[in-house]
Design an enzyme around this catalytic site. Structure first.
Site, PDB file in Angstrom:
ATOM      1  N   ARG A 177      38.648  39.563  48.903  1.00 11.56           N
ATOM      2  CA  ARG A 177      38.332  38.181  49.083  1.00 11.56           C
ATOM      3  C   ARG A 177      36.971  38.078  48.254  1.00 11.56           C
ATOM      4  O   ARG A 177      36.163  37.163  48.871  1.00 11.56           O
ATOM      5  CB  ARG A 177      38.418  37.681  50.409  1.00 11.56           C
ATOM      6  N   SER A 227      44.023  31.324  56.717  1.00 14.06           N
ATOM      7  CA  SER A 227      43.346  32.487  57.657  1.00 14.06           C
ATOM      8  C   SER A 227      41.704  32.110  57.736  1.00 14.06           C
ATOM      9  O   SER A 227      41.294  31.899  56.606  1.00 14.06           O
ATOM     10  CB  SER A 227      43.234  33.813  57.288  1.00 14.06           C
ATOM     11  N   GLU A 297      36.424  33.794  56.150  1.00 15.94           N
ATOM     12  CA  GLU A 297      36.861  33.890  54.724  1.00 15.94           C
ATOM     13  C   GLU A 297      36.673  32.568  54.045  1.00 15.94           C
ATOM     14  O   GLU A 297      36.461  32.367  52.601  1.00 15.94           O
ATOM     15  CB  GLU A 297      38.336  34.150  54.716  1.00 15.94           C
TER      16      GLU A 297
END
Ligand code: FAD
Length: 306
Positions: A177, A227, A297
């Site tokens: 990420r 998420s 995230e």
């Protein structure tokens, strides 16, 4: 104010009026459906326009922020001072033998469908991720054992000074990420994927199977950013949240999804602050119970409401 008005006059010389929105409500441009107004939102239609806008912002000392599909951001309720450059009208997808060259605003969904139509394998994992190619490169998006780093060959980016760079895979530093695009504040304009010839039927079946799994397991009926937290080393965020008995916990209109505890959802007209407060509740509860730190995230931008 005068400086800002001058800036708008110059902006109109670069980009058509229909692609400039003043006081743009960011909740209309994010999958979480939250966020106050951006002073200006522009949707450039060519790489040259992007470059000219960046140069203008730099010259006039106006801050700017890049978004793709807004599927991994929380814009705070006070909105964004400066310019949001939305890269969605640069969306051409070209196939050259086993390579796909996609402009940064093309969606992952359209690009994976183009790959499927050409019987090219490698992009199946991305078919249900609701982001743009640029956002996916910046975040090194991934799912179901696939991720961007496995298939990206190179990318054309614009640096902060408006200069074009052609970066190969190593130079893109694609990590979990994260990427050089995020680290250096580059603007992704185009990505070349190196795929392989595959079996058309198998590609089609895999994409259908992954879509089915998402529909079954994810709360796609509510606005979210997927998420909420990164995977902490040695754990799964959703399992930690579930084992902390946080499913269904809410702050205002935001809720930890009952269907998938890794998702915070906008259940009922949440504000960005509701979501941020709920993120804090989750972090504190998981830390107290398991001594594990959860980090978002999703990217948090803009300013608080005054
Ligand atoms: C229902 C749902 C499911 C999801 N499932 C997944 C999943 O399985 N896997 C996964 O990895 N993600 C998933 N996501 C999150 C998200 O879709 C991805 O991170 C996606 O790649 C973000 O792309 P975007 O265009 O929406 O980026 P945005 O949200 O617009 O931006 C995200 C970040 O990328 C930067 N960025 C965007 N475009 C550019 C550009 N052209 N150049 C430079 N920087 C840019 C932004 O500045 C920001 O920092 C999901 C989200 C939702 C809502």
């Amino acid at each position: 104010m005068r400086r800002f008005n001058n800036f708008i006059v110059k902006l109109r010389e670069i980009i058509a009026q229909e692609n400039i929105e003043l006081e743009a409500e960011m909740k209309n441009y994010t999958s979480f459906k939250v966020g106050g107004p951006a002073d200006v939102l522009v949707t450039p239609t060519s790489k040259k326009e992007v470059s000219d806008i960046v140069k203008l912002c730099k010259d006039e000392k106006i801050p700017f922020y890049i978004i793709g599909n807004g599927s991994n951001i929380i814009v705070k309720d006070g909105g964004i001072r400066g310019v949001v450059i939305k890269i969605s009208k640069l969306n051409k997808i070209t196939i050259e033998e086993n390579n796909i060259i996609a402009e940064a605003g093309a969606t992952l969904s359209d690009t994976s469908i183009a790959a499927r139509e050409a019987c090219l394998t490698g992009l199946e994992f991305a078919c249900g991720i609701p982001g743009s190619i640029g956002g996916a490169l910046a975040m090194n998006a991934g799912a179901y054992d696939g991720e961007m780093s496995f298939i990206v060959d190179s990318a054309i980016v614009l640096d902060k000074h408006g200069e074009l760079l052609n970066l190969n895979k190593q130079q893109l530093e694609l990590e979990y990420r994260n990427s050089i695009v995020l680290k250096n504040g580059y603007i992704a304009l185009e990505v070349t994927f190196a795929l392989k010839k595959g079996d058309c039927e198998k590609i089609k079946n895999r994409m259908s199977e992954l879509t089915k799994r998402r529909v079954e397991r994810q709360p796609l009926e509510y606005p979210s950013a997927g998420s909420t937290f990164k995977r902490p080393e040695g754990h799964y965020a959703s399992k930690l949240i579930q084992d902390s008995e946080l499913k269904g916990t809410s702050v205002g209109g935001a809720e930890v999804s009952i269907k998938h505890s890794g998702f915070i959802i906008n259940k009922n007209n949440a504000t960005a602050q509701d979501i941020l407060d709920l993120i804090k509740v989750v972090q504190e509860t998981v830390r107290a119970k398991f001594q594990v730190d959860l980090y978002p995230e999703v990217r948090i931008i803009g300013e608080d409401k005054k």
